[in-house]
Design an enzyme around this catalytic site. Structure first.
Site, PDB file in Angstrom:
ATOM      1  N   PRO A 104       0.819  -1.212   0.000  1.00  0.00           N
ATOM      2  CA  PRO A 104       0.000   0.000   0.000  1.00  0.00           C
ATOM      3  C   PRO A 104       0.853   1.263   0.000  1.00  0.00           C
ATOM      4  CG  PRO A 104      -0.529  -1.416   1.875  1.00  0.00           C
ATOM      5  CD  PRO A 104       0.751  -1.892   1.294  1.00  0.00           C
ATOM      6  N   GLU A 105       0.461   2.203  -0.833  1.00  0.00           N
ATOM      7  CA  GLU A 105       1.061   3.527  -0.838  1.00  0.00           C
ATOM      8  C   GLU A 105       0.026   4.475  -0.226  1.00  0.00           C
ATOM      9  OE1 GLU A 105       2.782   4.484  -4.668  1.00  0.00           O
ATOM     10  OE2 GLU A 105       2.832   2.384  -5.237  1.00  0.00           O
ATOM     11  N   LYS A 161       2.521   6.499   4.966  1.00  0.00           N
ATOM     12  CA  LYS A 161       1.840   5.226   4.738  1.00  0.00           C
ATOM     13  C   LYS A 161       1.463   4.559   6.049  1.00  0.00           C
ATOM     14  CE  LYS A 161       4.589   4.899   0.547  1.00  0.00           C
ATOM     15  NZ  LYS A 161       5.868   4.425  -0.009  1.00  0.00           N
ATOM     16  N   ARG A 217      14.060  -1.640  -8.105  1.00  0.00           N
ATOM     17  CA  ARG A 217      12.624  -1.809  -8.299  1.00  0.00           C
ATOM     18  C   ARG A 217      12.258  -1.736  -9.771  1.00  0.00           C
ATOM     19  NH1 ARG A 217      11.693  -2.290  -2.727  1.00  0.00           N
ATOM     20  NH2 ARG A 217       9.711  -2.997  -3.554  1.00  0.00           N
TER      21      ARG A 217
END
Length: 282
Positions: free
Chosen positions: A2-3, A54, A272
């Site tokens: 989750p961001e 977050k 990433r």
DNA sequence: AATTATGTTGCGGT
DNA sequence: AACCGCAACATAAT
């Protein structure tokens, strides 16, 4: 996973269900997931719920705070006897069968409803923190990408001082907080800036475009209820978000750029997956 | 079997 | 000091 938009969605949807509720019991299925003396939550009422970066902060009636970070695979699932979402339609079936093998914590409220903390990979946590500890840690964070305190001048100054690739800069929570991999990729595409370009080499117009793009993409992410690409992110009733239907470049390698029609390519930056248009973000 | 995964931290080398 | 690459945390899917 989750961001900011996912965590904001969870916070908003959870608040009406658990605000002012009293915790009667806490089941800890995995000790790594809870940090602190769990007895301190028993009998406490949740007096406030908010999000920063977050993380979600639950204020308790004894003055302590329960802070959570979902990291990659954390979920917060709310269940009560009604099993209904607002408007009367039912929750996802699987939430009725919780706890599951990935349930790490289970909060029982006095009225019989429950809150499950699921986390497949065990990176996430819920931690008891004092106001002072929170202040100290959160002071190191840059402004939330969704808030008015995220200001162009400050953003621009910070970028001018950094020699790192711009994508890493906007994912750095001390520069602007809440932007993770998906929204970083999409914001850079909207601004038509290469993720590899050195932050300090962006000109004023580029920084202006990027600033607006981050705000716009994060706002859209929130409006769509977050992004679900692999089923790991779900809302408090187990439902997927909607931003994955709007994604500009993330997970779209080989497809056409929404802006110029160029081919979207996938590369690696900072370890990433990094998606960008090979034409307008070259 | 090796690689990949939306987050964060820390280490060693440059 | 700043930056980079890499490993670590732990699990499951391709």
């Amino acid at each position: 996973m989750p961001e900011l938009p996912e965590v904001e969605t969870i916070t908003r949807r959870l608040t009406p269900y658990i605000l002012n509720k009293s915790i009667s019991h806490l089941s800890i299925y995995h000790p790594k997931s809870f940090i602190g003396d769990s007895d301190q939550v028993l009998g406490q009422t949740i007096t406030d719920i908010s999000r920063r970066s977050k993380m979600i902060r639950f204020k308790l009636s004894n003055g302590m705070n329960l802070v959570t970070h979902l990291k990659m695979t954390g979920q917060l699932i709310y269940v009560d006897d009604e099993h209904k979402v607002g408007g009367g339609h039912p929750t996802q079936d699987w939430v009725r069968n919780l706890p599951s093998t990935h349930t790490r914590l289970e909060y029982h409220f006095r009225d019989g409803s429950k809150l499950f903390f699921n986390d497949q990979r065990l990176f996430g946590w819920m931690k008891l923190m004092s106001d002072e500890e929170i202040l100290k840690e959160w002071n190191n964070l840059g402004p939330d990408a969704s808030s008015d305190s995220f200001e162009y001048d400050d953003f621009s100054q910070k970028l001018h001082r950094r020699a790192i690739p711009i994508k890493l800069a906007i994912m750095d929570n001390s520069i602007v907080s809440g932007v993770g991999n998906i929204y970083a990729c999409d914001a850079l595409n909207l601004a038509q800036i290469s993720p590899f370009k050195t932050a300090k080499k962006l000109d004023e117009d580029e920084i202006r475009r990027l600033y607006k793009s981050i705000r716009q993409i994060i706002a859209k992410g929130i409006a769509m209820g977050g992004t679900t690409t692999d089923g790991k992110y779900v809302d408090v009733h187990g439902f997927a978000g909607g931003y994955q239907k709007e994604m500009r470049v993330y997970d779209r390698q080989g497809e056409a750029c929404l802006h110029c029609g160029g081919e979207i390519v996938k590369s690696k930056l900072g370890g990433r997956g990094t998606y960008y248009c090979s034409v307008c973000q070259a």
